[in-house]
Design a protein around this motif. Structure first.
Motif, short mmCIF file in Angstrom:
data_model
loop_
_atom_site.label_atom_id
_atom_site.label_comp_id
_atom_site.label_asym_id
_atom_site.label_seq_id
_atom_site.Cartn_x
_atom_site.Cartn_y
_atom_site.Cartn_z
N LYS A 1 0.70 -1.08 -0.03
CA LYS A 1 0.09 0.01 -0.11
C LYS A 1 0.79 1.27 -0.07
CE LYS A 1 -3.96 2.54 2.18
NZ LYS A 1 -3.18 3.50 1.92
N ILE A 2 1.86 1.36 0.97
CA ILE A 2 2.57 2.64 0.87
C ILE A 2 3.46 2.54 0.00
CG2 ILE A 2 4.40 3.73 2.37
CD1 ILE A 2 3.44 2.28 4.91
N GLY A 3 3.94 1.64 -0.80
CA GLY A 3 5.03 1.48 -1.77
C GLY A 3 4.20 2.16 -3.01
N LEU A 4 3.10 1.35 -3.25
CA LEU A 4 2.24 1.85 -4.64
C LEU A 4 1.59 3.43 -4.28
CD1 LEU A 4 0.89 -1.57 -6.04
CD2 LEU A 4 3.01 -0.54 -6.16
N ASP A 5 1.38 3.68 -3.32
CA ASP A 5 0.57 5.06 -3.29
C ASP A 5 1.90 6.19 -3.42
OD1 ASP A 5 -1.64 4.20 -2.34
OD2 ASP A 5 -1.27 4.59 -0.12
N ALA A 6 3.17 5.65 -3.18
CA ALA A 6 4.39 6.54 -3.66
C ALA A 6 4.55 6.50 -5.04
CB ALA A 6 5.75 5.95 -2.81
N CYS A 7 4.04 5.70 -6.01
CA CYS A 7 4.11 5.62 -7.26
C CYS A 7 3.37 6.81 -7.99
CB CYS A 7 3.91 4.25 -7.85
SG CYS A 7 5.24 3.05 -7.35
#
Length: 239
Positions: free
Chosen positions: A56-62
């Motif tokens: 979640k955090i990783g893809l939100d940062a994309c």
């Protein structure tokens, strides 16, 4: 086997004997699935908050839409499932070295297996993630390799506590630099860790990537009745 405990599978692997177990916790009224490597607990379905947060955090940062993502390490499937749940995910490749783990999902022995294997956006690939991360082909054998929006890794316990020595070089500056070559400009690298932030590792990420930071993930441990904190490391490629 009793209704309270069942060993669902047991197989040798190149890094030790691997066991899949189902345990009934009466105090919580839940079935817990565990993967054991030798005498070491690798993962439990009772503790999944940080694995989910990694996606979640990783893809939100994309940035952008139609995200093309690789996950290193399948395990119980919670990071992969969270990636598929992300509204901007278009395609997901999950690289898992241990064939039994892939089989458990494909054979329906694990709760998330049917959902992961039925999703047309998701490819489960057997391979050595760390070797592929250092290689010149893509994570699914493409040549030239496609550049990715995000690479998320959940394999070792921490950058210093490794399941197998073959991953040692990955966490050094040259290994992280090779990994970054697989990302698009602005792409995200995410790493799960079973411990609080190691600032030395965050600083090392910052020497390779344009931006690096660590996100603590704190959850309640019902077995010990106290909070526990793990870490998601994140880094953004420049350009």
């Amino acid at each position: 086997m009793s209704a309270l405990f069942e060993e669902l599978d047991y197989r040798p692997t190149p890094i030790g004997a691997l066991s899949l177990r189902r345990r009934r916790l009466l105090a919580l009224d839940v079935d817990v699935f565990e993967i054991i490597l030798g005498d070491e607990h690798l993962m439990s379905s009772l503790f999944t908050a940080s694995e989910i947060a990694l996606a979640k955090i990783g893809l939100d940062a994309c940035t952008g839409d139609a995200l093309d993502v690789v996950v290193g390490g399948l395990g119980l499937g919670y990071t992969a499932k969270a990636a598929l749940d992300h509204p901007r995910l278009a395609s997901l490749t999950v690289v898992e070295m241990l064939e039994p783990v892939l089989d458990w999902h494909r054979e329906g022995l694990l709760p998330l297996g049917a959902e992961l294997t039925a999703d047309p956006r998701c490819r489960l690939e057997q391979g050595d993630f760390f070797a592929l991360a250092q290689g010149s082909t893509g994570f699914a054998g493409e040549r030239p390799p496609r550049l990715l929006d995000a690479i998320l890794v959940d394999i070792d316990h921490t950058p210093d506590a490794l399941l197998d020595e073959r991953s040692t070089a990955f966490y050094a500056t040259p290994g992280l630099t090779a990994l970054a070559d697989h990302l698009k400009p602005g792409g995200i690298f995410g790493l799960w860790s079973d411990a609080r932030e190691d600032k030395a590792f965050t600083n090392r990420l910052g020497t390779v990537f344009a931006e690096a930071w660590a996100e603590p993930v704190t959850f309640h441990n019902p077995l010990q009745d106290k909070p526990f904190t793990q870490t998601v490391y994140l880094a953004r490629k420049g350009g």
